[in-house]
Design a protein around this motif. Structure first.
Motif, mmCIF file in Angstrom:
data_model
loop_
_atom_site.group_PDB
_atom_site.id
_atom_site.type_symbol
_atom_site.label_atom_id
_atom_site.label_comp_id
_atom_site.label_asym_id
_atom_site.label_seq_id
_atom_site.Cartn_x
_atom_site.Cartn_y
_atom_site.Cartn_z
ATOM 1 N N VAL A 200 7.390 -32.383 4.262
ATOM 2 C CA VAL A 200 7.102 -31.272 5.000
ATOM 3 C C VAL A 200 5.483 -30.926 5.268
ATOM 4 C CG1 VAL A 200 7.472 -28.957 5.475
ATOM 5 C CG2 VAL A 200 9.579 -30.543 4.977
ATOM 6 N N ALA A 201 5.011 -30.959 3.949
ATOM 7 C CA ALA A 201 3.516 -30.489 3.924
ATOM 8 C C ALA A 201 2.819 -31.629 4.671
ATOM 9 C CB ALA A 201 2.934 -30.383 2.661
ATOM 10 N N SER A 202 3.069 -32.806 4.598
ATOM 11 C CA SER A 202 2.349 -33.798 5.201
ATOM 12 C C SER A 202 2.234 -33.504 6.975
ATOM 13 C CB SER A 202 2.659 -35.305 4.977
ATOM 14 O OG SER A 202 2.556 -35.548 3.495
ATOM 15 N N TRP A 203 3.732 -33.505 7.109
ATOM 16 C CA TRP A 203 3.829 -33.214 8.680
ATOM 17 C C TRP A 203 3.072 -32.011 9.095
ATOM 18 C CZ3 TRP A 203 6.042 -29.225 11.339
ATOM 19 C CH2 TRP A 203 6.192 -29.615 12.731
ATOM 20 N N LEU A 204 3.138 -30.729 8.279
ATOM 21 C CA LEU A 204 2.303 -29.517 8.731
ATOM 22 C C LEU A 204 1.022 -29.926 8.879
ATOM 23 C CD1 LEU A 204 4.553 -27.224 6.729
ATOM 24 C CD2 LEU A 204 4.227 -27.012 9.288
ATOM 25 N N GLU A 205 0.412 -30.748 7.933
ATOM 26 C CA GLU A 205 -1.016 -30.888 7.838
ATOM 27 C C GLU A 205 -1.578 -31.403 9.188
ATOM 28 O OE1 GLU A 205 -4.192 -32.068 4.465
ATOM 29 O OE2 GLU A 205 -2.543 -33.463 5.022
ATOM 30 N N GLN A 206 -0.558 -32.382 9.788
ATOM 31 C CA GLN A 206 -1.116 -33.052 10.955
ATOM 32 C C GLN A 206 -0.761 -32.101 12.300
ATOM 33 O OE1 GLN A 206 -2.835 -36.107 10.600
ATOM 34 N NE2 GLN A 206 -2.411 -35.442 8.573
ATOM 35 N N ASP A 207 -0.291 -31.216 12.047
ATOM 36 C CA ASP A 207 0.013 -30.228 13.310
ATOM 37 C C ASP A 207 -0.865 -29.466 13.947
ATOM 38 O OD1 ASP A 207 1.682 -28.244 14.901
ATOM 39 O OD2 ASP A 207 3.071 -29.549 14.805
ATOM 40 N N ALA A 208 -1.336 -29.503 15.249
ATOM 41 C CA ALA A 208 -2.529 -28.830 15.786
ATOM 42 C C ALA A 208 -2.357 -27.344 15.721
ATOM 43 C CB ALA A 208 -2.708 -29.355 17.092
ATOM 44 N N ARG A 209 -0.887 -26.757 15.470
ATOM 45 C CA ARG A 209 -0.498 -25.370 15.592
ATOM 46 C C ARG A 209 -0.846 -24.843 14.285
ATOM 47 N NH1 ARG A 209 4.925 -26.537 17.844
ATOM 48 N NH2 ARG A 209 4.891 -28.192 16.247
ATOM 49 N N VAL A 210 -1.346 -25.706 13.039
ATOM 50 C CA VAL A 210 -1.520 -25.258 11.696
ATOM 51 C C VAL A 210 -3.006 -25.427 11.409
ATOM 52 C CG1 VAL A 210 -0.745 -25.747 9.349
ATOM 53 C CG2 VAL A 210 0.819 -25.808 11.207
#
Length: 430
Positions: free
Chosen positions: A306-316
């Motif tokens: 989950v953290a890896s996905w969030l890190e790549q998200d432009a909204r984060v």
């Protein structure tokens, strides 16, 4: 079962402290739902009250179900003894109680759970105690904060809420040089991921409410004693080294040696503060610990995904999970926490405070609760809840700024968690 060093963690989390019930043969630890215990005779009662014999008197002090949990946790943490109590906050007071006196202080990390910051900065003042908050990554700052009235150093192994990892050995060396005990809150890491005593901690505290129980059913806390500290090396700890008037001048350290802190916690702490764990809570926690290693493995795996996905998200804006190679704590985490860095971390949402509130309200699988370490995934906006009593500066220091949410990743399907976050971020940042 006879414990031996050769037993692995997975075996000990199931068997340590537990034996078939001698009266019935029951294999699971019974819930001894009783307030008191019949003495064999008057001499037996007197010996128990004089601390000349170990046994059960009254369930505010000792209870057979709670005793199994205490032995299991002491074994898993590598300590000599443990005292269970009613909550994690109770455990913190229980840890400090034998050490402090009016005018004394504790040097504490700035990266602590918000409730702990409030307890240390406000509540303990009513006992005449105080706290000095320092960045425990700055060892010189820790040394400089210690003075003649300091009685302990306090930190978290993996800090709540940001998931920052602490170099326990480095802080333990500073505390040792000053002749002080190091108290480590190991709630987020659990003994499966981190063993603070092996890294030099004197005492370990837990909110057993969290990962140890793992099912969100009961509150509890524990203080685990390493048995390694010399309480008589100075005159700083008279509760443990000097004569105790309530027990006809008995000296706890002289009498009980490495178990001095544990015996004091029961005979004085629980006797007078009364922050007792009830046997049903102990039973739920014992059942939870039986699957601790399995759950922590999944918590860590899911958190990393989950953290890896969030890190790549432009909204984060950013993610604080120490398991990510981008984290400033990554190398420390790999060295000190090789099995993983738990399931707790924060991330900052573009759009700030308002976007965080919308995110929390839009989630479907994640539960919005003031807890962590559950099998279920949880979320909270710390600045408006758990850390709202703190100043903006304290919130930022704790990693709980207004644009930050804390998530506790559960053991569900990680892809489902990602999908839930995706749809909620779309609503929060759209």
């Amino acid at each position: 079962m006879t414990e031996a060093p050769s037993y692995g963690f997975d075996t000990l989390q199931i068997h340590a402290g537990a034996r078939p019930d001698p009266a019935t043969g029951a294999r699971q630890t019974p819930i001894y739902q009783t307030t008191s215990y019949v003495f064999r005779d008057a001499d037996h009662a007197a010996a128990l009250f004089n601390l000349q014999e170990v046994g059960y008197i009254y369930s505010r002090l000792t209870n057979p179900t709670v005793a199994v949990l205490q032995e299991r946790l002491a074994t898993l943490e590598g300590g000599v003894g443990a005292v269970c109590c009613s909550s994690g906050h109770a455990a913190q007071i229980m840890a400090l109680f034998p050490l402090m006196a009016p005018g004394c202080n504790v040097v504490a990390s700035t990266r602590l759970y918000g409730g702990t910051v409030t307890q240390f900065s406000q509540t303990i003042k009513r006992f005449g105690w105080s706290a000095k908050f320092v960045d425990t990554d700055d060892l010189d700052a820790v040394r400089d904060a210690i003075d003649e009235n300091t009685r302990a150093v306090f930190c978290e192994s993996i800090a709540n809420p940001g998931g920052y990892v602490t170099d326990i050995r480095a802080i333990a060396d500073v505390a040792d040089a000053a002749g002080l005990p190091l108290i480590v809150d190991n709630t987020t890491a659990t003994p499966y991921l981190c063993n603070p005593i092996a890294q030099g901690a004197t005492l370990v505290v837990h909110s057993t409410t969290k990962y140890l129980t793992g099912n969100g059913t009961v509150t509890g806390g524990v203080v685990i004693d390493s048995g390694n500290f010399d309480w008589s090396a100075s005159d700083k700890f008279p509760s443990l080294s000097a004569p105790e008037p309530a027990y006809h001048g008995l000296k706890f350290h002289e009498t009980f040696g490495s178990l001095a802190f544990t015996f004091h916690g029961i005979a004085i702490g629980l006797r007078d503060l009364g922050m007792t764990m009830n046997p049903q809570a102990a039973h739920y926690t014992l059942m939870g610990i039986e699957t601790l290693s399995l759950r922590m493995q999944r918590h860590c795996e899911n958190a990393m995904k989950v953290a890896s996905w969030l890190e790549q998200d432009a909204r984060v804006d950013y993610v604080t999970y120490a398991g990510l190679p981008s984290s400033p704590y990554y190398e420390r985490a790999q060295a000190c926490y090789p099995k993983g860095t738990s399931g707790l971390f924060t991330f900052a949402v573009k759009g700030g405070y308002d976007a965080c509130i919308k995110l929390v309200d839009a989630l479907e699988i994640f539960s919005h609760v003031a807890n962590l370490g559950d099998t279920r995934s949880l979320i909270i906006h710390s600045a408006s809840t758990t850390h709202r009593q703190l100043t903006p500066e304290q919130q930022e220091a704790a990693g709980a700024g207004p644009n930050v949410v804390r998530i506790s990743i559960g053991i569900e399907d990680a892809d489902d968690l990602i999908a839930d976050l995706d749809q909620a971020l779309s609503k929060a940042c759209g």
